[in-house]
Design a protein around this motif. Sequence first.
Motif, PDB file in Angstrom:
ATOM      1  N   LEU A 183      30.171  39.565  36.640  1.00 34.53           N
ATOM      2  CA  LEU A 183      28.533  40.066  37.064  1.00 34.53           C
ATOM      3  C   LEU A 183      28.431  40.240  38.828  1.00 34.53           C
ATOM      4  CD1 LEU A 183      26.891  38.135  34.530  1.00 34.53           C
ATOM      5  CD2 LEU A 183      27.106  40.641  34.348  1.00 34.53           C
ATOM      6  N   PHE A 184      29.427  39.782  39.524  1.00 30.03           N
ATOM      7  CA  PHE A 184      29.145  39.614  40.926  1.00 30.03           C
ATOM      8  C   PHE A 184      28.632  40.793  41.707  1.00 30.03           C
ATOM      9  CE2 PHE A 184      30.842  40.175  45.322  1.00 30.03           C
ATOM     10  CZ  PHE A 184      29.968  39.161  45.778  1.00 30.03           C
ATOM     11  N   ARG A 185      29.394  41.778  41.333  1.00 31.68           N
ATOM     12  CA  ARG A 185      28.998  43.012  42.206  1.00 31.68           C
ATOM     13  C   ARG A 185      27.719  43.631  41.791  1.00 31.68           C
ATOM     14  NH1 ARG A 185      34.714  46.309  42.146  1.00 31.68           N
ATOM     15  NH2 ARG A 185      34.579  45.472  40.209  1.00 31.68           N
ATOM     16  N   ALA A 186      27.450  43.551  40.386  1.00 36.76           N
ATOM     17  CA  ALA A 186      26.223  44.066  40.080  1.00 36.76           C
ATOM     18  C   ALA A 186      25.133  43.168  40.543  1.00 36.76           C
ATOM     19  CB  ALA A 186      25.990  44.231  38.404  1.00 36.76           C
ATOM     20  N   ASN A 187      25.069  41.984  40.464  1.00 36.68           N
ATOM     21  CA  ASN A 187      24.056  40.943  40.849  1.00 36.68           C
ATOM     22  C   ASN A 187      24.067  40.796  42.143  1.00 36.68           C
ATOM     23  OD1 ASN A 187      23.094  40.261  38.083  1.00 36.68           O
ATOM     24  ND2 ASN A 187      24.370  38.289  38.011  1.00 36.68           N
ATOM     25  N   SER A 188      25.057  40.911  43.017  1.00 35.92           N
ATOM     26  CA  SER A 188      24.930  40.976  44.254  1.00 35.92           C
ATOM     27  C   SER A 188      23.761  41.956  45.102  1.00 35.92           C
ATOM     28  CB  SER A 188      26.263  40.874  45.013  1.00 35.92           C
ATOM     29  OG  SER A 188      26.898  42.138  44.951  1.00 35.92           O
ATOM     30  N   LEU A 189      23.364  42.861  44.113  1.00 34.29           N
ATOM     31  CA  LEU A 189      22.699  43.911  44.740  1.00 34.29           C
ATOM     32  C   LEU A 189      21.119  43.504  44.632  1.00 34.29           C
ATOM     33  CD1 LEU A 189      24.049  47.209  43.317  1.00 34.29           C
ATOM     34  CD2 LEU A 189      24.689  46.215  45.464  1.00 34.29           C
TER      35      LEU A 189
END
Length: 180
Positions: free
Chosen positions: A50-56
Amino acid sequence: MPAYHSAFNEVPDVRQVGNMSVLPIKTRIRGPALVADPSEADIIDETLDLFRANSLFRNFEIKGPADRLLIVLILFISDCLAKLGASRAVPGQIEATKSLNTLAVDNFPIPGDANFVLNAHYAPPASRADAEYLRQYLSQVRQELAARLVERLYADGTGKPSKWWMSFQKRRFMQRSLAT
């Protein structure tokens, strides 16, 4: 579009310290965490996914105690990527492992400490014993997360970190950083 939340918010009978979940993980690193089923995903796998999606996202609605752990781990990944990106030369896998393991075991603030960046959203541990338990648990989880992050960064076998991961080194989830 809302941010992605932890699937572990719905798990019953999970120990909490303050208002953060203490979830089982798949690990070989010594510490207080319970050992999770190796065939199922744990909170570290979920954080990496989920890191890349949530970091937005700039905002994140906390829907449960596992979300609080997810936030701390996402912020730790951001700090790891920033540390790797700040080095003069592109680090190889061995140097990255050493660097991130050092970052994982360095002294870090926990909820309730004066320099913890998200104290407004986290309850402090109820006692000194709980605070020490949480510090040991987070240290173990950070070490395991750093090891799995290096595996993903260098999965292509070129000896260089993945550009698809390193492109997030300057992004800040919720415009925050755990680095003091």
